[in-house]
Structure formats: structure tokens, C-alpha cells
Design an enzyme around this catalytic site. Structure first.
Site, mmCIF file in Angstrom:
data_model
loop_
_atom_site.group_PDB
_atom_site.id
_atom_site.type_symbol
_atom_site.label_atom_id
_atom_site.label_comp_id
_atom_site.label_asym_id
_atom_site.label_seq_id
_atom_site.Cartn_x
_atom_site.Cartn_y
_atom_site.Cartn_z
ATOM 1 N N ASP A 465 0.860 -1.185 0.000
ATOM 2 C CA ASP A 465 0.000 0.000 0.000
ATOM 3 C C ASP A 465 0.896 1.234 0.000
ATOM 4 O OD1 ASP A 465 -1.761 2.077 0.507
ATOM 5 O OD2 ASP A 465 -2.878 1.014 2.066
ATOM 6 N N HIS A 466 0.841 1.976 -1.092
ATOM 7 C CA HIS A 466 1.758 3.109 -1.251
ATOM 8 C C HIS A 466 1.419 4.283 -0.328
ATOM 9 C CE1 HIS A 466 5.145 4.862 -3.028
ATOM 10 N NE2 HIS A 466 4.975 4.451 -4.277
#
Length: 495
Positions: A465-466
Site C-alpha cells: 500500500d503506497h
């Protein structure tokens, strides 16, 4: 007589499917005896009976989806609880009964009327006849004729099917009073003359289809196949507007392939684990910005370590596979980079860093994809981790994974290599920030000390998850896992 209602066996459970009954009518049951298996959105759960007595009725069929709070079994415990709910109205019958005209249910004496669970069955004791409108001639409707039919499901009386007339000329009413029009059908035009009850049409492809006799007649007159329509009325019933819309719809292009009747097709209901997985994957894919990185690794030393571990007495009764060392590498790397084990809290707009690891292992089962997790995996020794992974896999294959075993995961591994796949772009398990895909191990040419030699090589794919994990952190985490699998001694040095 006592009724056992479907309980909420998980947080926020709204419904479950009856998988298999362990008892039948007439059986003697004891307290805490397993009576039924249900499938929730997460797992198959065995339910014990809270009563002791004789099974009087099974109120839901195998394969039926039941809402939480609905009675599923009746047990005669020797006490007299008085008259029960209206017989014959349960499950899908109750839904049909709710859609029927209230006046189709005969009146009962006040002392015999019993309330039933809200939303199921016909509400006895509260239905009242609405006054009839005066006829065009000014004469009042004849008074209601008392019913002599027994309580329960409305009888299969024959009702005349009126034909809608283009003129405004009223149709003569029969002398016998028809049932009043139910408020559930207010979307339909008011018919003059005898009202008709809702009836179902059997369709091999879609099951029962709700349609009123006038609607069915209209469809026959216009040449419309009701089994090809999707109803917009109450409970999915087909209305006049649905039939007219089918007539007004533009014809399909001449080049379009005709849809087959269903002989060469199969429709599988989406429910239970598969439904929950689909919803979770869609939510994850469109809420968390996924990034996936790949790394090829020489795992020759890891494969040698696996063979040596299998010979140790500590691992004599457990399965040792490359996945064990991959899991250990993930745990060590997560301790070095705690943010990889964090979660995004959208409601609070916070990042929750978890200083424990509940290691999830994606498992393909006949019921669909399950992701049970090993609680506090970071605190386990290597032999204990091997036992935990073995028990997790065995439980998943047997279809006995419980909801609690799939809750609270912090990071996940998916072993796609067992299917002969090199790599993929895994989707995050909801609530987590990273997932590692472990590809197949196979012989490949590899450069060692300037020489091309055959080595055991696999591909690792890390999705993250950036919002929580930036490119540098994700790359360092993946690099360290690869380094430990290339040289397992690093697990000792870093762990």
C-alpha cells in the site's frame, strides 16, 4: 417448545447458509450437541444446540441462506409454550407470504393469534380489511364473508384472472367477495373486478419468478418471455412496466450471437466465502494504491537448508518446506522494517504500526480463497512456526477454518509456486499493507563467480500500500527477504 434462532457467530454477521443438518425431526438432542453446520462469509461453523429435547421441526433447508435472528430449529423440551407461529410459513414461503394479500389469510380468533419474527411470515392479529370503494352505481360492497379455512398458508383457491380493458367501462363484480388488494402492490395499476394473487413461474435457469396473473396474461398476449425479464417490483416480481419495457427495448444487432437457453451454461450462486472474497478484493483494489515489485533470487542454499532441517529431530514430526524459511525471512524483515507491518486507518486518518505479526497464509480451498493467520508468529521458534503452518494448512484443507483464525492478520504470504507459477501481482488482504507472492523454484542458468551454472531460482513479488509503504521501504524489505533466502545464515545474523 423452544426455537433456536440463527446467532451472529462473527462480528457483523447478517446471514449464513445452512450447509448440513446433523439431526432430523424426532431425534433426541442434548445441550451443546452439534446440530448444524453453517457457512458464513468467512468460514464453516458448527452450531451446538442450547436446549435438550426432541427435534420438532427443521425450519431451514440445506443450501438455504438464512438471516441472523431467524428460527432454524424447533425443539420440544417438554414445556408448553402455547400455539406456535403459523404453520407452513418459513424460509422462502414466508417471503412469499409477506408479498401476498393480507386478506388472503383467514381471520383467527384473538386468543389464537401469535406474533412471528419481524420480516418472516404473515403478521396475524394486525391485518384489517380496508373498506371497499363504492361501485359506480353507488351501491356499497357486500360485507366481508367470514372465513372457515384453517390457519396457515393461504389456500390454493382459484381466482379469476381479469383482462385489462381499454375502455373505462366497469366490469361487473362477482357476488363472492374477492381478497383486497395488498399495499405491497401499489406500483401496479388498480384493476376493476376480481383481484388476482401473486403466482410463481418455474424457470430452470433462474428458479421461481414472481408475476401476477394479469401480468402473465399481458406477457402472453404480447409474446414476451417472462423468464428473460428482470423484475422491478416487490421481491423482484415482474410488473406491467417490465413487460412493456421489453416490447419497447430496441432489437439486438443482427450480428449479435443469440443467447442460448442454458443447456451449455452453468450458473453458480455467489455466496459465502467466495462472495466475501470478491467484495474484499474489490474494496482493496480500489481503495489502497497498489505497487508491486519483483525480485529473482538464487535459493539454492535455502533448498539445501530445507533438506538439512528435515533430518533434525526437532522437525521429525512436522512438514518442512521452502515456505517455512520464506515465512521466517518475512518475520525477520518485518522486525527490521516495522512500517511494512502497519495499517492505514481511513476513519481516523492515522497509520497504525503493529509491533506483533499475525502472519497470514493464503490457502486455496474448495470453498474459495481463505487467508488464516498464525497469531504472534514473530514470537515462535522455527519448529513451532513449522507446526503452526502445518496445522493452519490442514485445517484449511478440511474446511474447518474458523472466523477468528482469519481475523487480525497483519501481513500475508501467498505461495503461487505450488501451482507452477513464477510470479504475479497479489492483491492486499484488507487491513494490511503488504503481501508477498512466492513463485515456483526451478533450475535456471545463473552467474556464479563469473561462471554460468545451473541454480535453484525463484521469483518474489511484493505488493504494498503506497499510502503506508513508499518505494524505498518496499524495496529494502524485498531485498532483505531475497538476501536471507540466498544465504539463510543471514536469518541468524539479523533475527
Amino acid at each position: 417448545m423452544k426455537e433456536f434462532k440463527l446467532p451472529d457467530v462473527g462480528e457483523g454477521l447478517t446471514e449464513a447458509e445452512i450447509v448440513r443438518w446433523h439431526v432430523k425431526v424426532g431425534d433426541l438432542v442434548k445441550v451443546n450437541q452439534i446440530i448444524v453446520e453453517i457457512e458464513t462469509a468467512k468460514a464453516v461453523v458448527e452450531l451446538p444446540c442450547p436446549f435438550e429435547g426432541v427435534v420438532a421441526a427443521l425450519m431451514a433447508d440445506e443450501g438455504e441462506t438464512v438471516d441472523v435472528g431467524r428460527p432454524i430449529i424447533s425443539v420440544d423440551d417438554g414445556t408448553d409454550a402455547g400455539p406456535g407461529p403459523v404453520s407452513g410459513v418459513s424460509g422462502s414461503d414466508s417471503e412469499r407470504g409477506a408479498a401476498l394479500n393480507d386478506d388472503m389469510v383467514p381471520s383467527l380468533p384473538k386468543e389464537e393469534r401469535q406474533p412471528v419474527l419481524v420480516g418472516y411470515g404473515v403478521k396475524m392479529g394486525t391485518a384489517k380489511r380496508r373498506p371497499r370503494k363504492p361501485s359506480p352505481t353507488g351501491s356499497a360492497e357486500p360485507p366481508a364473508r367470514p372465513s372457515t379455512e384453517p390457519s396457515g398458508e393461504p389456500s390454493a383457491r382459484s381466482y379469476a384472472e381479469p383482462v385489462a380493458r381499454p375502455s373505462a367501462e366497469p366490469v361487473a363484480r362477482p357476488s363472492a367477495e374477492p381478497p383486497t388488494r395488498s399495499s405491497a402492490w401499489k406500483s401496479e395499476p388498480v384493476l376493476t373486478g376480481t383481484e388476482a394473487a401473486v403466482e410463481t413461474i418455474a424457470s430452470p435457469g433462474r428458479g421461481a419468478i414472481l408475476a401476477k396473473p394479469p401480468v402473465r396474461k399481458l406477457a402472453r398476449d404480447l409474446g414476451v418471455d417472462l423468464t428473460a425479464l428482470t423484475g422491478t417490483g416487490p421481491q423482484g416480481s415482474i410488473t406491467r412496466d417490465d413487460v412493456h419495457s421489453a416490447i419497447d427495448a430496441p432489437p439486438a444487432p443482427a450480428t449479435a450471437r443469440a443467447v442460448r437457453a442454458g443447456a451449455d451454461e452453468e450458473r453458480i450462486p455467489v455466496k459465502g466465502v467466495r462472495k466475501a472474497t470478491a467484495q474484499a478484493m474489490v474494496t482493496s483494489a480500489f481503495t489502497a494504491p497498489h505497487v508491486t515489485e519483483f525480485l529473482q533470487v538464487d535459493v539454492t542454499e535455502t533448498m539445501d537448508a530445507v533438506r538439512r532441517l528435515r533430518q533434525l529431530p526437532d522437525f521429525a514430526e512436522v512438514k518442512v518446506s521452502p515456505l517455512l524459511l520464506v515465512a521466517k525471512a518475512v518475520l525477520v524483515a518485518a522486525r527490521r522494517y516495522p512500517m511494512i507491518n502497519a495499517a492505514w486507518d481511513e476513519a481516523a486518518q492515522e497509520i497504525v504500526v503493529k509491533h506483533y505479526v499475525n502472519l497470514g497464509i493464503a490457502a486455496a480451498t474448495p470453498r474459495g480463497l481463505l487467508v488464516p493467520n498464525v497469531k504472534d508468529a514473530h514470537a515462535l521458534s522455527l519448529p513451532d512456526l513449522a507446526r503452526a503452518l502445518g496445522a493452519l494448512a490442514e485445517t484449511a484443507r478440511a474446511g474447518r477454518t474458523q472466523p477468528a483464525e482469519m481475523a487480525g492478520g497483519t501481513i500475508t504470504i501467498t505461495n503461487v509456486g505450488v501451482f507452477g507459477v513464477d510470479a504475479g501481482t497479489p492483491i492486499l488482504n484488507p487491513g494490511e499493507s503488504a503481501i508477498l507472492a512466492f513463485g515456483q523454484v526451478r533450475d535456471m542458468p545463473w552467474v556464479v563467480d563469473g561462471q554460468i551454472v545451473p541454480r535453484k531460482v525463484c521469483t518474489l513479488a511484493l505488493s504494498f500500500d503506497h499510502r503506508v509503504v513508499d518505494g524505498e521501504l518496499g524495496s529494502l524489505f524485498l531485498r532483505d527477504i531475497g538476501a536471507m533466502l540466498q544465504d539463510p545464515l543471514r536469518m541468524l545474523a539479523w533475527g
